[in-house]
Design a protein around this motif. Sequence first.
Motif, PDB file in Angstrom:
ATOM      1  N   MET A 176      32.933  43.892  52.893  1.00  0.00           N
ATOM      2  CA  MET A 176      33.247  43.570  54.277  1.00  0.00           C
ATOM      3  C   MET A 176      32.298  42.511  54.826  1.00  0.00           C
ATOM      4  O   MET A 176      32.655  41.747  55.727  1.00  0.00           O
ATOM      5  CB  MET A 176      33.170  44.844  55.137  1.00  0.00           C
ATOM      6  CG  MET A 176      33.689  44.656  56.552  1.00  0.00           C
ATOM      7  SD  MET A 176      35.415  44.159  56.605  1.00  0.00           S
ATOM      8  CE  MET A 176      36.202  45.696  56.112  1.00  0.00           C
ATOM      9  N   ALA A 177      31.105  42.419  54.266  1.00  0.00           N
ATOM     10  CA  ALA A 177      30.157  41.404  54.721  1.00  0.00           C
ATOM     11  C   ALA A 177      30.688  39.995  54.495  1.00  0.00           C
ATOM     12  O   ALA A 177      30.242  39.047  55.140  1.00  0.00           O
ATOM     13  CB  ALA A 177      28.827  41.581  54.002  1.00  0.00           C
ATOM     14  N   ASP A 178      31.662  39.821  53.581  1.00  0.00           N
ATOM     15  CA  ASP A 178      32.242  38.513  53.317  1.00  0.00           C
ATOM     16  C   ASP A 178      33.341  38.157  54.303  1.00  0.00           C
ATOM     17  O   ASP A 178      33.855  37.038  54.288  1.00  0.00           O
ATOM     18  CB  ASP A 178      32.817  38.465  51.898  1.00  0.00           C
ATOM     19  CG  ASP A 178      31.721  38.589  50.839  1.00  0.00           C
ATOM     20  OD1 ASP A 178      30.576  38.220  51.140  1.00  0.00           O
ATOM     21  OD2 ASP A 178      32.033  39.071  49.744  1.00  0.00           O
ATOM     22  N   LEU A 179      33.754  39.078  55.146  1.00  0.00           N
ATOM     23  CA  LEU A 179      34.772  38.864  56.151  1.00  0.00           C
ATOM     24  C   LEU A 179      34.098  38.670  57.513  1.00  0.00           C
ATOM     25  O   LEU A 179      32.935  39.017  57.691  1.00  0.00           O
ATOM     26  CB  LEU A 179      35.731  40.055  56.182  1.00  0.00           C
ATOM     27  CG  LEU A 179      36.497  40.326  54.876  1.00  0.00           C
ATOM     28  CD1 LEU A 179      37.339  41.577  55.021  1.00  0.00           C
ATOM     29  CD2 LEU A 179      37.364  39.141  54.496  1.00  0.00           C
ATOM     30  N   PRO A 180      34.818  38.105  58.488  1.00  0.00           N
ATOM     31  CA  PRO A 180      34.193  37.807  59.781  1.00  0.00           C
ATOM     32  C   PRO A 180      33.995  39.012  60.691  1.00  0.00           C
ATOM     33  O   PRO A 180      33.714  38.851  61.868  1.00  0.00           O
ATOM     34  CB  PRO A 180      35.161  36.791  60.395  1.00  0.00           C
ATOM     35  CG  PRO A 180      36.468  37.112  59.773  1.00  0.00           C
ATOM     36  CD  PRO A 180      36.167  37.555  58.370  1.00  0.00           C
ATOM     37  N   PHE A 181      34.186  40.207  60.190  1.00  0.00           N
ATOM     38  CA  PHE A 181      33.921  41.417  60.966  1.00  0.00           C
ATOM     39  C   PHE A 181      33.478  42.511  60.005  1.00  0.00           C
ATOM     40  O   PHE A 181      33.521  42.334  58.790  1.00  0.00           O
ATOM     41  CB  PHE A 181      35.165  41.851  61.753  1.00  0.00           C
ATOM     42  CG  PHE A 181      36.289  42.368  60.885  1.00  0.00           C
ATOM     43  CD1 PHE A 181      36.431  43.730  60.640  1.00  0.00           C
ATOM     44  CD2 PHE A 181      37.193  41.500  60.300  1.00  0.00           C
ATOM     45  CE1 PHE A 181      37.449  44.211  59.835  1.00  0.00           C
ATOM     46  CE2 PHE A 181      38.224  41.963  59.496  1.00  0.00           C
ATOM     47  CZ  PHE A 181      38.355  43.320  59.269  1.00  0.00           C
ATOM     48  N   ARG A 182      33.062  43.616  60.543  1.00  0.00           N
ATOM     49  CA  ARG A 182      32.606  44.724  59.710  1.00  0.00           C
ATOM     50  C   ARG A 182      33.238  46.026  60.171  1.00  0.00           C
ATOM     51  O   ARG A 182      33.657  46.148  61.326  1.00  0.00           O
ATOM     52  CB  ARG A 182      31.078  44.852  59.760  1.00  0.00           C
ATOM     53  CG  ARG A 182      30.540  45.217  61.131  1.00  0.00           C
ATOM     54  CD  ARG A 182      29.029  45.100  61.189  1.00  0.00           C
ATOM     55  NE  ARG A 182      28.356  46.116  60.415  1.00  0.00           N
ATOM     56  CZ  ARG A 182      27.978  47.309  60.913  1.00  0.00           C
ATOM     57  NH1 ARG A 182      28.214  47.606  62.184  1.00  0.00           N
ATOM     58  NH2 ARG A 182      27.359  48.170  60.161  1.00  0.00           N
ATOM     59  N   ILE A 183      33.308  46.973  59.253  1.00  0.00           N
ATOM     60  CA  ILE A 183      33.712  48.334  59.606  1.00  0.00           C
ATOM     61  C   ILE A 183      32.452  49.153  59.820  1.00  0.00           C
ATOM     62  O   ILE A 183      31.616  49.263  58.928  1.00  0.00           O
ATOM     63  CB  ILE A 183      34.571  48.973  58.505  1.00  0.00           C
ATOM     64  CG1 ILE A 183      35.906  48.238  58.370  1.00  0.00           C
ATOM     65  CG2 ILE A 183      34.841  50.443  58.830  1.00  0.00           C
ATOM     66  CD1 ILE A 183      36.833  48.838  57.326  1.00  0.00           C
ATOM     67  N   ASP A 184      32.347  49.709  61.001  1.00  0.00           N
ATOM     68  CA  ASP A 184      31.200  50.542  61.355  1.00  0.00           C
ATOM     69  C   ASP A 184      31.546  52.001  61.068  1.00  0.00           C
ATOM     70  O   ASP A 184      32.512  52.537  61.604  1.00  0.00           O
ATOM     71  CB  ASP A 184      30.887  50.349  62.842  1.00  0.00           C
ATOM     72  CG  ASP A 184      29.588  51.037  63.267  1.00  0.00           C
ATOM     73  OD1 ASP A 184      29.124  51.935  62.539  1.00  0.00           O
ATOM     74  OD2 ASP A 184      29.060  50.666  64.328  1.00  0.00           O
ATOM     75  N   GLU A 185      30.769  52.633  60.224  1.00  0.00           N
ATOM     76  CA  GLU A 185      31.007  54.027  59.868  1.00  0.00           C
ATOM     77  C   GLU A 185      30.022  54.978  60.542  1.00  0.00           C
ATOM     78  O   GLU A 185      29.963  56.158  60.192  1.00  0.00           O
ATOM     79  CB  GLU A 185      30.961  54.197  58.349  1.00  0.00           C
ATOM     80  CG  GLU A 185      32.044  53.402  57.637  1.00  0.00           C
ATOM     81  CD  GLU A 185      32.164  53.742  56.164  1.00  0.00           C
ATOM     82  OE1 GLU A 185      31.246  54.407  55.644  1.00  0.00           O
ATOM     83  OE2 GLU A 185      33.173  53.353  55.552  1.00  0.00           O
ATOM     84  N   SER A 186      29.280  54.481  61.505  1.00  0.00           N
ATOM     85  CA  SER A 186      28.291  55.328  62.176  1.00  0.00           C
ATOM     86  C   SER A 186      28.945  56.407  63.022  1.00  0.00           C
ATOM     87  O   SER A 186      28.300  57.403  63.371  1.00  0.00           O
ATOM     88  CB  SER A 186      27.364  54.473  63.045  1.00  0.00           C
ATOM     89  OG  SER A 186      28.081  53.850  64.095  1.00  0.00           O
TER      90      SER A 186
END
Length: 307
Positions: A16-26
């Motif tokens: 996901m770091a290679d995409l312009p957003f991230r998934i937050d699992e917190s």
Amino acid sequence: MTPTQAAAPGGLSVAMADLPFRIDESALIPLEDGQAVSAGWPESIGGRPLGVTWHWTVTWDLELCRRLLGGRNAERRGEASAHYGIGRGYDEGVDRYVTLENRSWHAGLNQTLRWDGRPLGSPDYKGSRSTIGVETVNIGYATADDMVGDDWIETATPDGKPIRVQPWTGEQVAMMISIGREIVERWPHIGPDDHHGHHDLCPGYKVDVSGFPFARVLRGIYPDRAIDDVWTPTCTVTQRQTALAELGYDLGPTGVDGQWGPRSGAALKRFQTERGLVANGYWSTFVSRRLAAVFAERGMELAEASS
């Protein structure tokens, strides 16, 4: 935190770091008593999810959605959840509240139809037991004139009430496509026709996600599939009436007038009955798909027939 994997263009899996957003699992909801999450998928439906239910949050931002649905101490703890919350832009990104191996409690109350438009029947076909729930940050429909922007979507509810809906942003659509690909990468049996809105499962009770850009999202999720846009040509009351009138259904003395009354509802019920749908008088994705198929048999495009 280790970057979450997501489906990328071309069906590849990238960090996901290679995409312009991230998934937050917190804000992942723990699998424990008292939480709005259940382990696994019922064996009675094949031990896997059957579709994807799209929602809107009725919030302006992802932070409030997270507070309501995400984590161990969500405000709606033990009442409601979703697998994902998708923000308005890349800066908000995406929240994961429930993994794809487990069930979120996102739909089921007053549900009458399954993911495929058939009568609900067994409770194992409720959304909370059979489909993946995706919340998209959207305030929904305008409840006051000063809410409406020039770009708000003109559409109608399943029972024919005209409404104006906040549009989904381009970045949000891109994130929805990416999340959709992640879902399909994990559960490849889920096809374009297995996607629907909350209002499709619970007509007369839910309005979300009226006006949703289904064609744009699904074409992005399934780039190798031919997906007709059956939603845009049936967005408004006038379009729905025009399509029914084109097929010869009686709308009453005023005909196509942009007002969804008893005669329009009766015409829709006749169409549903004659075409093997649940005759509940509510417009849905299932109605639009069947309508498009009928016009295709006559050599016509739905967009042409409803204009």
